[in-house]
Design an enzyme around this catalytic site. Sequence first.
Site, PDB file in Angstrom:
ATOM      1  CB  ALA A  13      -1.002   0.045   1.171  1.00  0.00           C
ATOM      2  N   GLY A  14       2.240   1.246  -0.005  1.00  0.00           N
ATOM      3  CA  GLY A  14       3.136   2.445  -0.098  1.00  0.00           C
ATOM      4  C   GLY A  14       3.170   2.606  -1.298  1.00  0.00           C
ATOM      5  CG  ASP A 159      21.773   2.923  -6.354  1.00  0.00           C
ATOM      6  OD1 ASP A 159      21.292   3.999  -6.053  1.00  0.00           O
ATOM      7  OD2 ASP A 159      21.644   1.768  -5.919  1.00  0.00           O
ATOM      8  NE  ARG A 162      17.895   7.408  -8.262  1.00  0.00           N
ATOM      9  CZ  ARG A 162      17.712   7.586  -7.197  1.00  0.00           C
ATOM     10  NH1 ARG A 162      18.518   6.905  -6.313  1.00  0.00           N
ATOM     11  NH2 ARG A 162      16.493   7.713  -6.643  1.00  0.00           N
ATOM     12  CG  HIS A 187      20.465   1.183  -2.237  1.00  0.00           C
ATOM     13  ND1 HIS A 187      20.402   2.006  -3.331  1.00  0.00           N
ATOM     14  CD2 HIS A 187      19.110   1.650  -1.514  1.00  0.00           C
ATOM     15  CE1 HIS A 187      19.299   2.764  -3.344  1.00  0.00           C
ATOM     16  NE2 HIS A 187      18.495   2.669  -2.240  1.00  0.00           N
TER      17      HIS A 187
END
Length: 328
Positions: A13-14, A159, A162, A187
Amino acid sequence: TRTPVNVTVTGAAGQIGYALLFRIASGHLLGADVPVKLRLLEIPQGLKAAEGTAMELDDCAFPLLRGIEITDDPNVAFDGANVALLVGARPRTKGMERGDLLEANGGIFKPQGEAINAHAADDIRVLVVGNPANTNALIAQAAAPDVPAERFTAMTRLDHNRALSQLAKKTGASVSDIRKLTIWGNHSATQYPDIFHAEIAGKNAAEVVNDEQWLADDFIPTVAKRGAAIIEARGASSAASAANAAIDHVHTWVNGTAEGDWTSMAIPSDGSYGVPEGLISSFPVVCKDGKYEIVQGLEINDFSRTRIDASVDELKEERDAVRALGLI
Ligand code: NDP
């Protein structure tokens, strides 16, 4: 017709969960011909919101989605699980010491590891996204002695992505021209994005860039601190890009890396590159036939060695802290 693959998502639910579930259900995790059954694990306060997300999933009428089950019981959530995405975690709040954070997460990842050990399918693959991801993965793995250790991984693909994007911007290349980039270590802010073995349209990336100061003072900190920059700009932490990276991680693990390329995954070390055996640390890996292998034989220069060692030292400290807490 294929039997559906059981995919368990924790913290469903996040905000990462919200960005993740629709892509799993639409076939981006495993492939456009693989039906899935979703299991959503939440804490009791999150169950109602998870039900709302499940209603929306229903309303998408995804042809590949063969069922959704919502529960707050890890034993139910991981029953028969083939893929588990562990997203829910205890975030660091202001004034919280690292020991408190690790302990709170031990309370989440240890029982989840035990439930995976007892109930998951034989081919279970686990990706930990919730931070501190590497050490949470170590806790879950230690609690699952009957599951091969290599099935527990943590995410450094965001990462990696990115870094690809920053390098493309700097050199004017397209991300699809870049290969063999590596994220090493944890991380966290100590991670090390390594371009010394990377190639841009076949040329060595470090030679194309030819600017060690940019590497040290711009590229590495920009990649490592990107999460904070997004919070600053968006007023909320990255969610869609984190979900995208989780999709990429599992998709690559199951379906393989492209010929002549590799990816970055945090995996239990076999001692390669001086990383102590058992630490869950990011490496360059090639994936094939549903398995990954660390790329061997890369020459590590002093610039890289110092940074890899610093990140690995942080992982050792985290491991020692969870060991002292009796979590592993
Ligand atoms: P998010 O969905 O935004 O984030 C979830 C986790 O992913 C956090 O630990 C977060 O770490 C981590 N994360 C890893 N990489 C990234 C990234 N690049 N960008 C952002 N986050 C990243 O958190 P929410 O608070 O929205 O949702 C968490 C949900 O998990 C809640 O619904 C809660 O109820 C649930 N939960 C479920 C548990 C369970 O199922 N047993 C246990 C604990 C929580 P960071 O905090 O460092 O950003």
